[in-house]
Design an enzyme around this catalytic site. Structure first.
Site, PDB file in Angstrom:
ATOM      1  N   GLU A 109      -5.442  32.905 -19.310  1.00 16.82           N
ATOM      2  CA  GLU A 109      -6.182  31.722 -18.895  1.00 16.82           C
ATOM      3  C   GLU A 109      -7.042  31.940 -17.648  1.00 16.82           C
ATOM      4  O   GLU A 109      -8.118  31.352 -17.534  1.00 16.82           O
ATOM      5  CB  GLU A 109      -5.212  30.553 -18.638  1.00 16.82           C
ATOM      6  CG  GLU A 109      -4.491  30.036 -19.873  1.00 16.82           C
ATOM      7  CD  GLU A 109      -5.403  29.285 -20.816  1.00 16.82           C
ATOM      8  OE1 GLU A 109      -6.533  28.941 -20.420  1.00 16.82           O
ATOM      9  OE2 GLU A 109      -4.996  29.037 -21.967  1.00 16.82           O
ATOM     10  N   SER A 380      51.151  -5.428 -29.666  1.00 14.99           N
ATOM     11  CA  SER A 380      52.270  -4.876 -28.895  1.00 14.99           C
ATOM     12  C   SER A 380      51.852  -3.817 -27.897  1.00 14.99           C
ATOM     13  O   SER A 380      52.645  -3.444 -27.022  1.00 14.99           O
ATOM     14  CB  SER A 380      53.315  -4.298 -29.850  1.00 14.99           C
ATOM     15  OG  SER A 380      53.896  -5.325 -30.628  1.00 14.99           O
TER      16      SER A 380
END
Length: 700
Positions: A109, A380
Site C-alpha cells: 500500500e 420441598s
C-alpha cells in the site's frame, strides 16, 4: 570643416554603444522590478503557506465517527459475544498486530510511508506516467495517510472539494500524529470485508485468532483484501485472493523484508479459514449473554451506544467448560419430542461467580430465561431454609422429633387450619428426626418445624440468604408454595455450601473502555448469614438425600463425590438444588404454562443435576465438606434420639453444634455411651462413606 575620416570612423564606432545603452537600460530596470516583484511574491507565498500550515496545525481534526465493536469474554478470556452497530471492529495497539501484517500492508500500500510527509511525490509521478501510457487510471498513488483521512472524515465522492479537504486532513494527520500512530489508526480502521473493520476483527473473522497471532501467509492474504474485498476475499474468489497474496509476498521479498524462500513457502501454505459468520464460541451461553447485556445496561448504567460502538470489554465469570457441561446435561435430559422445559444455574459458592446458565432448551425458538422466572414453586427444596432457621435459632437439633402422620394445623389464633399431605400420602406413622425428614422429604415434619419457629423468622432467613420473591408468613411456606426463581435458590444454597457466608452472585467481573480504563469493577457483598457450624450440620443432614432411602438416591451412583441438596416436587414443577464444595446448582424442569407433570417428567431434574455435576467437575478431585470449629459428632440411637449405648443394635454418627448434642444415654441398654471423638469421628465417617466413590473416581 571637413571631419577627419578617423573621427568619422570613431564616431561611427561609438554611436552604436550609446544607442545600445539607451535601449537596454529600460529593460534592465524592468528586469530588476520583476525580480523584486517575484521575490516579494515568493516571500508572500512562503509566508502564506507557512501561515496556512500553522493554521492547520492549530486546528483540531474533525471528530471521527469510528465505531468499535464491544466484546464479552468468559473467565478464560475467550470472546463469547460481540456488540456492534453495523461494523464489527475491535481496536488494538500496534504492538498487538502481527509484524507480518504491518510489513505486508506497507509493502503493497505505501512503501515510502515512513519517508514522506503525507504525499508520495515519487509515487504520484510514477502513477501519472503509467496512467498516461495506458490512457486510463491503472494506478493510484494514495498514501496510507491519505486513505486514512478519506476514511475517517470524508466520503468517497470524486469532487475537487473532497480532494482539497482530503489534502488538508492528510497534512493535519501528519502534523498531529506520529507515523506509528497513523499506522495504528489505519490498521484498526480499514475494511477487510464481510463486516470486519480493522486487523483484530479481520483476524477473528477469517482465522479465528487474534491479530497478534497471524502468520506470514495469513498476513499476506489479509493485506490484499482492502484493495477490493469483493475481488480479493478468499470467501468470494479464492484464485484472486491467492494471486494477490503471492504478489504481496513477492513484493516483500523484493524489498528485502523477507527471504525469497520464506515468500515461496508462505505462498504454498494451505490456510484454514473460519466458516463465514462463525466464531470460536458461536452460540455458547446465549441466555447468560443476554443476562450480562441487560445487567450492564440496566443495573450498571452502561450506555447502549457505548456498548454497541465504544469498543468496551466486559469480563464475565462464565466458565466455558462448565457451561458446555450444563448445556449437554440439559440437552440429554429429555426424550425426543418432549416439550418440557428446563433451567439450570450454577454458582461457585466461594466467590459468587456464576459459572453456567441455561435458561431453556432452545434459545432460538424462545429467549425467555427461566433461571430468573419467579413463577415456580420450589416445593420441598425450600425446606432447608426452614430447618436452618430452626437450627440457628436453637429451637431444634438434628434429633428433634415430630410424628409423621396426617395432621391438621391451626394458625391465626385458631381461626385458620392447614392440612398438608405427604407425597402419595405415605407416612411413617411414627416419630422421625430431622435427618429422616430431609431424606424422605416429609411434609408433616416441615410444617411442624415452621409452626415452632414462626413463618416470619423463616422469611427473615430467606431474605438474608438472597431470596427476594414475595412470601407470606403462612404454614404452607414450609412446603415451598410461594414462587421463587432458580437463581434465588442457587444463591441461597450457596450460603450453606460456603460455611454460612453468603456471597452476592456475580456475572460481570469488570468492564473496560477501548483504552483499557476500568469503567466498572465488581465488589460482591459478602455477609456471614449463618454460623459455620450450623451450615455444616445442615449440609451433613442434606447429604442423606443422596443416600439409601433419600429422594435423590436413585442418582447417587452417577455422582462420585460428596454432595448435599434437596429435591422438590409440585404438581407442575420439579427441582433439585444441591452443591459440592465447588459448585452450587439449581435445576428446574416443568412447562411454561404450568401443565401438570407426569411421574416420569417429575423425575428428570435429578438426573440432569447429577450428569451436570460429574461433567462440570470431571477434572476436579472429589472433596469432602470441611468441618468447622464448633461441631461435635456423637453416636446416637435413631429411635430415641439419645446418645447410643455401646450395645445399641443401631447407631448413627450425628453432627451437632457444640453444646446442642444429647447428653442422656439411651436407657434401654443400660451401659456406657458409644465412643466418639468429636470432629475426628465425623471426618472418619465422611471418609468411609465416600471411599468407594473416591476409588471409583480414581479408576475412571
Amino acid at each position: 570643416m571637413r571631419i577627419p575620416k578617423w573621427r568619422q570612423n570613431g564616431a561611427k564606432r561609438r554611436l552604436p554603444f550609446r544607442v545600445s545603452a539607451e535601449l537596454w537600460m529600460p529593460k534592465l530596470r524592468l528586469l530588476k522590478r520583476l525580480l523584486i516583484y517575484t521575490g516579494s511574491a515568493m516571500a508572500i507565498m512562503f509566508l502564506t503557506m507557512f501561515g496556512f500550515l500553522f493554521y492547520l496545525r492549530m486546528q483540531a481534526l474533525p471528530v471521527s465517527s469510528i465505531s468499535q465493536s464491544s466484546q464479552m469474554l468468559d473467565l478464560q478470556g475467550n470472546v463469547i459475544d460481540s456488540f456492534h452497530a453495523g461494523e464489527n471492529r475491535q481496536s488494538v495497539p500496534l504492538k498487538d498486530i502481527s509484524p507480518y501484517l504491518v510489513e505486508a500492508t506497507l509493502a503493497i500500500e505505501d512503501q515510502r510511508f515512513y519517508d514522506h510527509l503525507g504525499f508520495d511525490i515519487k509515487g504520484m509521478a510514477r502513477a501519472v506516467i503509467v496512467n498516461l501510457e495506458h490512457l486510463s487510471t491503472k494506478q493510484g498513488a494514495s498514501t496510507l495517510t491519505q486513505q486514512l483521512a478519506r476514511n475517517l472524515y470524508l466520503t468517497h465522492e470524486r469532487t475537487w472539494s473532497r480532494k482539497l479537504k482530503e489534502a488538508m486532513y492528510t497534512l493535519q494527520l501528519e502534523m498531529h500524529y506520529s507515523k506509528d500512530e497513523i499506522l495504528s489508526l489505519y490498521l484498526n480502521q480499514i475494511y477487510y470485508g464481510h463486516g470486519a473493520y480493522g486487523a483484530e476483527a479481520a483476524a477473528e473473522q477469517y482465522y479465528g485468532k487474534h491479530a497478534s497471532q497471524l502468520t506470514l501467509a495469513e498476513s499476506a492474504m489479509l493485506a490484499g483484501i482492502p484493495k477490493g474485498p469483493k475481488y480479493y476475499s478468499p470467501y468470494m474468489d479464492m484464485k484472486n485472493a491467492k494471486d494477490r497474496q503471492k504478489t504481496i509476498l513477492s513484493t516483500m521479498a523484493d524489498q528485502g523484508i523477507i527471504q525469497r524462500r520464506d515468500a515461496d513457502a508462505a505462498a504454498l501454505e494451505l490456510l484454514k479459514f473460519q466458516p463465514l459468520g462463525s466464531s470460536k464460541q458461536d452460540g455458547i451461553a446465549p441466555f447468560f449473554r443476554d443476562y450480562v447485556h441487560n445487567m450492564a445496561v440496566e443495573k450498571l448504567g452502561i450506555d447502549e451506544r457505548l456498548l454497541s460502538e465504544g469498543g468496551i470489554r466486559i469480563y464475565t465469570t462464565l466458565d466455558p467448560n462448565t457451561q458446555r457441561a450444563a448445556e449437554q446435561a440439559v440437552n440429554e435430559g429429555f426424550p425426543g419430542g418432549s416439550e418440557q422445559q428446563a433451567a439450570l444455574v450454577s454458582i461457585d459458592p466461594r466467590t459468587g461467580y456464576i459459572k453456567a446458565m441455561v435458561g431453556g432448551r432452545d434459545y432460538k425458538s424462545n429467549q425467555f430465561n427461566r433461571v430468573f422466572a419467579q413463577t415456580r414453586q420450589p416445593g420441598s427444596s425450600f425446606k432447608p431454609i426452614v430447618y436452618m432457621t430452626a437450627l440457628q435459632g436453637g429451637i431444634m437439633t438434628p434429633v428433634s422429633k415430630f410424628k409423621s402422620e396426617p395432621t391438621t394445623f391451626t394458625y391465626d389464633e385458631g381461626r385458620q387450619t392447614y392440612a398438608p399431605n405427604n407425597y402419595n400420602d405415605k407416612y411413617v406413622n411414627d416419630f422421625i428426626d430431622m435427618r429422616q425428614a430431609i431424606a424422605s422429604s416429609d411434609n408433616i415434619y416441615a410444617v411442624n418445624t415452621i409452626m415452632k419457629v414462626g413463618p416470619d423468622k423463616v422469611i427473615e432467613m430467606a431474605r438474608k440468604l438472597g431470596i427476594e420473591s414475595p412470601m407470606k408468613p403462612l404454614p404452607s411456606l414450609a412446603l415451598g408454595t410461594f414462587p421463587v426463581s432458580p437463581f434465588e435458590m442457587a444463591s441461597a444454597f450457596g450460603t450453606f455450601a460456603n460455611g454460612g457466608k453468603h456471597v452476592e452472585p456475580t456475572a460481570i467481573l469488570r468492564i473496560e473502555d477501548s483504552k483499557g480504563a476500568i469503567l466498572y469493577q465488581a465488589q460482591p457483598v459478602t455477609t456471614q448469614v449463618v454460623d459455620p457450624a450450623y451450615a455444616y450440620v445442615l449440609t451433613s443432614l442434606m447429604e442423606s438425600v443422596f443416600e439409601t432411602g433419600g429422594t435423590g438416591s436413585r442418582v447417587s451412583a452417577m455422582i462420585n463425590r460428596p454432595v448435599a441438596g434437596k429435591t422438590g416436587t409440585t404438581a407442575a414443577d420439579a427441582w433439585l438444588v444441591g452443591y459440592t464444595p465447588e459448585l452450587t446448582t439449581a435445576v428446574w424442569v416443568g412447562y411454561d404454562k404450568g401443565r401438570k407433570l407426569t411421574q416420569a417428567e417429575a423425575h428428570r431434574a435429578a438426573p440432569i443435576f447429577a450428569s451436570y455435576i460429574e461433567k462440570a467437575l470431571s477434572a476436579v478431585p472429589p472433596k469432602i465438606f470441611q468441618i468447622p470449629d464448633g461441631v461435635v459428632s456423637v453416636y446416637i440411637d435413631p429411635k430415641s434420639g439419645k446418645l447410643a449405648a455401646s450395645t445399641c443394635p443401631s447407631k448413627r454418627l450425628e453432627s451437632f453444634v457444640s453444646g446442642s448434642q444429647p447428653t442422656e444415654v439411651c436407657g434401654e441398654h443400660k451401659d456406657a455411651p458409644a465412643a466418639a471423638d468429636g470432629t475426628g469421628d465425623a471426618q472418619k465417617e465422611q471418609s468411609s462413606t465416600w471411599w468407594n466413590q473416591l476409588r471409583r473416581w480414581w479408576r475412571n
